[in-house]
Every structure is written in structure tokens, then in C-alpha cells.
Design an enzyme around this catalytic site. Structure first.
Site, PDB file in Angstrom:
ATOM      1  N   LYS A 108       2.480  -3.854 -42.503  1.00 41.37           N
ATOM      2  CA  LYS A 108       2.744  -4.981 -41.613  1.00 41.37           C
ATOM      3  C   LYS A 108       1.432  -5.646 -41.219  1.00 41.37           C
ATOM      4  O   LYS A 108       0.361  -5.073 -41.349  1.00 41.37           O
ATOM      5  CB  LYS A 108       3.464  -4.513 -40.345  1.00 41.37           C
ATOM      6  CG  LYS A 108       2.566  -3.688 -39.418  1.00 41.37           C
ATOM      7  CD  LYS A 108       3.227  -3.362 -38.097  1.00 41.37           C
ATOM      8  CE  LYS A 108       2.223  -2.668 -37.174  1.00 41.37           C
ATOM      9  NZ  LYS A 108       2.793  -2.312 -35.878  1.00 41.37           N
TER      10      LYS A 108
ATOM     11  N   GLU B 215       0.839  -1.199   0.000  1.00 40.76           N
ATOM     12  CA  GLU B 215       0.000   0.000   0.000  1.00 40.76           C
ATOM     13  C   GLU B 215       0.878   1.255   0.000  1.00 40.76           C
ATOM     14  O   GLU B 215       1.962   1.262   0.580  1.00 40.76           O
ATOM     15  CB  GLU B 215      -0.917   0.010   1.230  1.00 40.76           C
ATOM     16  CG  GLU B 215      -1.983  -1.063   1.206  1.00 40.76           C
ATOM     17  CD  GLU B 215      -2.854  -1.033   2.458  1.00 40.76           C
ATOM     18  OE1 GLU B 215      -2.674  -0.100   3.274  1.00 40.76           O
ATOM     19  OE2 GLU B 215      -3.685  -1.939   2.618  1.00 40.76           O
TER      20      GLU B 215
END
Length: 326
Positions: free
Chosen positions: A201, A47
Site C-alpha cells: 500500500k 482539572e
């Protein structure tokens, strides 16, 4: 007469998370302010705790955090810092995100997928951000995900002017590594007076970072090609595109990208590539093993651009005017 009048002036305060402190210090120096001292640490279970050491009440607060690795930790820290500013009675909160995390997930390609870029924008707004300032989003429409003003900055002038001063422009060809970057590559062409080429591509939708290059559209034989992209992550796409250009007779290839993510196998791919130079901005920290050992990496500072935009926001000026010449 009822009420109380005040004669106070506007106050800018500049805050930074822990992800990329070097860039934060550069931006603060350009602004002529100091980074507000902040106590931040991780508890044993991961945390994050944050507390500002100065009052932010009534101030126009600018909070910078670039979403570098570990990306989820730094996004969470930024959300906590925004919440802290909101609860500290900041007058306004402008979030500066040089690299916007999850930007590639801006639409659904197939069913049952999230739109994570929208989720990040929603989280920032819910935390308390009033305004977002970012650099070269993966796609322009991400600006519409945030419910508030978005200042979208561009690294194109910085990168293009560097390349233009380095290369004989009569031999230069600007190359888009895929169809999605053609519009940006076209802006490069306008700025440098160079022709455009495109690498076609196909990406394997089931395997991440797998790209097959098919063909090059445009004249690249005997030319110095500058490949322009928004980010380089593992380096697979851009190195495959560079190989295709060399296979089609390119004399040299320079690669430019705003964000050098450079994760996983990127280090080895860049080192083994025939590309003569990789040019990035410092929206993200360059991995140590690359910045120290690879002399063909050039990093340009985006801090002056961010600082100018932040000042325009604070002074109610025009951020658009910074890029009107484009």
C-alpha cells in the site's frame, strides 16, 4: 548493633484509572486482589483530582490505565495517579498501559515533527513510574524510550489460537496489511503453519487515514485470509486491504488486531465490509454501538495475560518465559 530490622513481607496493591474499569476488574480478579478504592473526579474547568482511600506506603503498586478516548484526559489522569503514588511513599510503581497512546508517532517522517511516543515515556518516568508493562506496541523500539524496565506483552498467542481453532488451517493464509507488519505476520505463520502474503500500500503523507492499495504479493486465491495488525483506528487501511484480497480471489477474510481503537467512520466501515469477522482484544473498550449491533466483532480478554505478567513482576519471576514458545 545499630539500625532497625523488619520482618515485613512484600505487598502488592492494584490501582486503576477511570478509562477502562471493566478490564481493571478482570485483571484484579485474575490476580486475586481488589482494586484499591480511589476518589477521582473532574473539577468544573476539567482539572483532575485523585486520592487513594488506602495507604500505599511500602507497597509494590500496579496502576492500570488504557489510553482510550478522550486519550489526552486519561493520559493526564494516569500521570497524576503515578505522582500520587510516588508522594504516598510507594515502594515501587509499575504502570500497566494495555494500549500505549501516541505509539504511532515513534519517529520523524519529516522535519519539524515531534516524537510523541518518546514524550509519553518521559512524562511517565518524570511522574515517578519505575516500570512499564504494555501490550503490542506499534513498534518494538518504543521500549527504548522508557528509562527503566519495559515488559512488552503479546496478544499473538491469544488471537492466533482462536483463529487456528476456527479455520481449516490447510486453507489459511496469513496476510500482512503493510510492510511494517511482516515480522509479526511471520510469527503467525510459524504458529499456524500457514503461508504468508503481503498487501502493498501507499499512504498519502499529507492526508490522514488515506490509503491506496496497489497489489497483493502471495497466493490468496481460494484461500481463507487472516489479516493481522496491531490496531484498527478508522478502519480505512484494513478494509481497503480486505477489498484487495477479495479482488484477488480470496474465499474469506478474517481481520485480527490487538487494539480496537475504532474511531470516526470505523463503525460504518466495519458494518459495510465483506470481512466475515473482526477479532480484537479488550485492551480498549469496544464502542457501544459496535459491540451491541455488529455480531461479526469478537472480543477476547487480554486480562489473564496481563495478570500473569504482573504476578511474575511482583514475584521477581520471568515475564519472558510466558512467551518462550513463540
Amino acid at each position: 548493633m545499630t539500625g532497625i530490622k523488619t520482618t515485613g513481607e512484600k505487598k502488592m496493591m492494584f490501582f486503576s484509572g477511570r478509562a477502562h474499569p471493566e478490564l481493571a476488574e478482570e485483571v484484579a480478579q485474575q490476580l486475586g486482589v481488589g482494586v484499591v478504592p480511589t476518589k477521582a473526579f473532574d473539577f468544573a474547568n476539567g482539572e483532575i483530582y485523585v486520592r487513594y482511600q488506602e495507604s500505599a506506603r511500602g507497597a509494590d503498586c500496579f496502576l492500570i490505565q488504557s489510553h482510550t478516548a478522550p486519550i489526552n484526559k486519561w493520559i493526564m489522569e494516569q500521570l497524576i495517579m503515578i505522582d500520587a503514588l510516588k508522594r504516598a511513599s510507594a515502594r515501587s510503581i509499575t504502570v500497566i498501559v494495555p494500549f500505549y497512546g501516541y505509539a504511532r508517532q515513534d519517529k520523524k517522517h519529516r522535519g519539524r515533527e515531534p516524537i510523541s511516543a518518546r514524550l509519553i515515556a518521559d512524562l511517565m518516568k518524570t511522574a515517578g513510574a519505575d516500570r512499564l508493562l504494555t501490550v503490542d506496541l506499534h513498534t518494538d523500539q518504543i521500549q527504548g524510550f522508557f528509562d527503566g524496565p519495559v515488559d512488552h506483552l503479546f496478544a499473538l498467542p491469544l488471537l492466533a489460537d482462536y483463529v487456528g481453532a476456527k479455520v481449516d488451517r490447510s486453507k489459511l493464509t496469513v496476510v500482512s496489511p503493510d510492510a511494517g507488519r511482516v515480522r509479526v505476520a511471520d510469527r503467525w505463520c510459524d504458529r499456524l503453519g500457514a503461508p504468508l502474503a503481503i498487501v502493498h500500500k501507499r499512504r498519502d503523507k499529507d492526508v490522514a487515514n488515506q490509503v491506496t492499495v496497489h497489489e497483493v504479493v502471495g497466493k490468496v486465491k481460494g484461500r481463507v485470509c487472516v489479516l493481522v495488525d496491531d490496531m484498527i483506528d478508522t478502519g480505512g487501511t484494513i478494509c481497503a486491504a480486505a477489498d484487495a484480497l477479495f479482488a484477488h480471489g480470496a474465499e474469506d477474510v478474517i481481520v485480527t488486531a490487538t487494539h480496537g481503537v475504532l474511531s470516526g467512520p470505523a463503525a460504518d466501515r466495519l458494518k459495510n465490509s465483506k470481512v466475515s469477522e473482526f477479532v480484537f482484544t479488550n485492551t480498549l473498550p469496544t464502542p457501544g454501538e459496535l459491540s451491541e449491533s455488529l455480531d461479526k466483532i469478537k472480543v477476547l480478554s487480554i486480562a489473564p495475560t496481563i495478570a500473569r505478567a504482573a504476578r511474575e513482576v511482583f514475584e521477581d519471576g520471568s515475564v519472558t518465559s510466558l512467551f518462550d514458545e513463540q
